[in-house]
Design a protein around this motif. Structure first.
Motif, PDB file in Angstrom:
ATOM      1  N   PHE A  15       0.238   1.717  -1.755  1.00  0.00           N
ATOM      2  CA  PHE A  15      -0.899   2.581  -2.073  1.00  0.00           C
ATOM      3  C   PHE A  15      -1.913   2.597  -0.935  1.00  0.00           C
ATOM      4  N   LEU A  16      -2.205   1.413  -0.392  1.00  0.00           N
ATOM      5  CA  LEU A  16      -3.209   1.328   0.664  1.00  0.00           C
ATOM      6  C   LEU A  16      -2.728   1.914   1.994  1.00  0.00           C
ATOM      7  N   SER A  17      -1.419   2.115   2.128  1.00  0.00           N
ATOM      8  CA  SER A  17      -0.900   2.679   3.374  1.00  0.00           C
ATOM      9  C   SER A  17      -0.656   4.185   3.264  1.00  0.00           C
ATOM     10  N   LEU A  18      -1.084   4.808   2.183  1.00  0.00           N
ATOM     11  CA  LEU A  18      -0.948   6.261   2.034  1.00  0.00           C
ATOM     12  C   LEU A  18      -1.723   6.971   3.144  1.00  0.00           C
ATOM     13  N   PRO A  19      -1.320   8.173   3.484  1.00  0.00           N
ATOM     14  CA  PRO A  19      -2.022   8.915   4.549  1.00  0.00           C
ATOM     15  C   PRO A  19      -3.505   9.106   4.233  1.00  0.00           C
ATOM     16  N   CYS A  20      -4.286   9.227   5.292  1.00  0.00           N
ATOM     17  CA  CYS A  20      -5.733   9.418   5.142  1.00  0.00           C
ATOM     18  C   CYS A  20      -6.026  10.618   4.259  1.00  0.00           C
ATOM     19  N   GLY A  21      -7.141  10.556   3.589  1.00  0.00           N
ATOM     20  CA  GLY A  21      -7.552  11.628   2.702  1.00  0.00           C
ATOM     21  C   GLY A  21      -7.279  11.289   1.254  1.00  0.00           C
ATOM     22  N   LEU A  22      -6.205  10.534   1.001  1.00  0.00           N
ATOM     23  CA  LEU A  22      -5.875  10.180  -0.373  1.00  0.00           C
ATOM     24  C   LEU A  22      -6.643   8.949  -0.850  1.00  0.00           C
ATOM     25  N   ASN A  23      -6.945   8.064   0.061  1.00  0.00           N
ATOM     26  CA  ASN A  23      -7.667   6.839  -0.292  1.00  0.00           C
ATOM     27  C   ASN A  23      -8.517   6.350   0.878  1.00  0.00           C
ATOM     28  N   ASP A  24      -9.300   7.237   1.457  1.00  0.00           N
ATOM     29  CA  ASP A  24     -10.099   6.923   2.647  1.00  0.00           C
ATOM     30  C   ASP A  24     -10.933   5.658   2.501  1.00  0.00           C
ATOM     31  N   LYS A  25     -11.541   5.475   1.339  1.00  0.00           N
ATOM     32  CA  LYS A  25     -12.440   4.334   1.158  1.00  0.00           C
ATOM     33  C   LYS A  25     -11.684   3.018   1.025  1.00  0.00           C
ATOM     34  N   LEU A  26     -10.410   3.071   0.681  1.00  0.00           N
ATOM     35  CA  LEU A  26      -9.641   1.848   0.444  1.00  0.00           C
ATOM     36  C   LEU A  26      -8.683   1.494   1.578  1.00  0.00           C
ATOM     37  N   SER A  27      -8.452   2.414   2.485  1.00  0.00           N
ATOM     38  CA  SER A  27      -7.397   2.226   3.482  1.00  0.00           C
ATOM     39  C   SER A  27      -7.599   0.988   4.360  1.00  0.00           C
ATOM     40  N   GLY A  28      -8.824   0.561   4.582  1.00  0.00           N
ATOM     41  CA  GLY A  28      -9.070  -0.597   5.423  1.00  0.00           C
ATOM     42  C   GLY A  28      -9.003  -1.926   4.677  1.00  0.00           C
ATOM     43  N   LEU A  29      -8.634  -1.884   3.414  1.00  0.00           N
ATOM     44  CA  LEU A  29      -8.637  -3.101   2.591  1.00  0.00           C
ATOM     45  C   LEU A  29      -7.272  -3.762   2.474  1.00  0.00           C
ATOM     46  N   CYS A  30      -6.312  -3.309   3.220  1.00  0.00           N
ATOM     47  CA  CYS A  30      -4.969  -3.880   3.160  1.00  0.00           C
ATOM     48  C   CYS A  30      -5.018  -5.348   3.595  1.00  0.00           C
ATOM     49  N   LEU A  31      -4.421  -6.226   2.805  1.00  0.00           N
ATOM     50  CA  LEU A  31      -4.418  -7.653   3.116  1.00  0.00           C
ATOM     51  C   LEU A  31      -3.322  -7.990   4.119  1.00  0.00           C
ATOM     52  N   THR A  32      -3.609  -8.939   4.987  1.00  0.00           N
ATOM     53  CA  THR A  32      -2.603  -9.422   5.931  1.00  0.00           C
ATOM     54  C   THR A  32      -1.679 -10.391   5.210  1.00  0.00           C
ATOM     55  N   GLU A  33      -0.581 -10.739   5.848  1.00  0.00           N
ATOM     56  CA  GLU A  33       0.356 -11.699   5.241  1.00  0.00           C
ATOM     57  C   GLU A  33      -0.319 -13.054   5.013  1.00  0.00           C
ATOM     58  N   VAL A  34      -1.172 -13.454   5.950  1.00  0.00           N
ATOM     59  CA  VAL A  34      -1.890 -14.726   5.802  1.00  0.00           C
ATOM     60  C   VAL A  34      -2.805 -14.676   4.583  1.00  0.00           C
ATOM     61  N   GLU A  35      -3.491 -13.556   4.385  1.00  0.00           N
ATOM     62  CA  GLU A  35      -4.364 -13.417   3.218  1.00  0.00           C
ATOM     63  C   GLU A  35      -3.570 -13.451   1.913  1.00  0.00           C
ATOM     64  N   TRP A  36      -2.375 -12.838   1.912  1.00  0.00           N
ATOM     65  CA  TRP A  36      -1.521 -12.917   0.725  1.00  0.00           C
ATOM     66  C   TRP A  36      -1.088 -14.366   0.469  1.00  0.00           C
ATOM     67  N   GLU A  37      -0.797 -15.110   1.521  1.00  0.00           N
ATOM     68  CA  GLU A  37      -0.403 -16.517   1.365  1.00  0.00           C
ATOM     69  C   GLU A  37      -1.555 -17.345   0.805  1.00  0.00           C
ATOM     70  N   VAL A  38      -2.780 -17.069   1.267  1.00  0.00           N
ATOM     71  CA  VAL A  38      -3.952 -17.775   0.738  1.00  0.00           C
ATOM     72  C   VAL A  38      -4.119 -17.473  -0.748  1.00  0.00           C
ATOM     73  N   LEU A  39      -3.937 -16.218  -1.114  1.00  0.00           N
ATOM     74  CA  LEU A  39      -4.023 -15.857  -2.539  1.00  0.00           C
ATOM     75  C   LEU A  39      -2.957 -16.584  -3.359  1.00  0.00           C
ATOM     76  N   GLN A  40      -1.772 -16.722  -2.804  1.00  0.00           N
ATOM     77  CA  GLN A  40      -0.705 -17.437  -3.508  1.00  0.00           C
ATOM     78  C   GLN A  40      -1.082 -18.914  -3.674  1.00  0.00           C
ATOM     79  N   ASP A  41      -1.667 -19.501  -2.648  1.00  0.00           N
ATOM     80  CA  ASP A  41      -2.129 -20.892  -2.759  1.00  0.00           C
ATOM     81  C   ASP A  41      -3.211 -21.023  -3.830  1.00  0.00           C
ATOM     82  N   LEU A  42      -4.152 -20.085  -3.838  1.00  0.00           N
ATOM     83  CA  LEU A  42      -5.210 -20.098  -4.859  1.00  0.00           C
ATOM     84  C   LEU A  42      -4.628 -19.965  -6.257  1.00  0.00           C
ATOM     85  N   GLU A  43      -3.592 -19.163  -6.379  1.00  0.00           N
ATOM     86  CA  GLU A  43      -2.936 -18.995  -7.671  1.00  0.00           C
ATOM     87  C   GLU A  43      -2.403 -20.334  -8.186  1.00  0.00           C
TER      88      GLU A  43
END
Length: 107
Positions: A15-43
């Motif tokens: 969803f966050l990688s959709l072309p511009c115009g569909l989600n302009d305000k959210l497009s920069g919020l894509c998490l990196t792999e490291v951030e996903w790993e941190v979330l998994q640790d927090l879980e």
């Protein structure tokens, strides 16, 4: 909530990688792999809290006598997790220090 986000990881990234115009305000919020790993640790860290809370609330009338064993179990599980996942030590110790303070006030 984190476990739902983790389960939806591919859909969120898509969803966050959709072309511009569909989600302009959210497009920069894509998490990196490291951030996903941190979330998994927090879980994992928060799942321990959830299990202890479930144990305390499983009775129709919770008993205060279960509070001390629940705190001891929480501290033991977190100490074990620090030993097995040293990269989570900073996050766990923050909660562990707070839990130990409350535990000392009970005794």
């Amino acid at each position: 909530m984190i476990n739902h986000m983790h389960a939806l990881h591919p859909a969120i990234d898509c969803f966050l990688s959709l072309p511009c115009g569909l989600n302009d305000k959210l497009s920069g919020l894509c998490l990196t792999e490291v951030e996903w790993e941190v979330l998994q640790d927090l879980e994992v860290i928060l799942e321990i809290l959830h299990e202890v809370q479930q144990c305390m609330s499983s009775e129709t009338m919770p008993i205060l006598g279960k509070a001390i064993p629940a705190f001891e179990t929480l501290m033991l599980w977190w100490q074990t997790l620090v030993a097995n996942a040293p990269h989570c030590k900073v996050m766990i110790n923050a909660g562990l220090n707070h839990t130990e303070q409350h535990y000392q006030q009970m005794g």
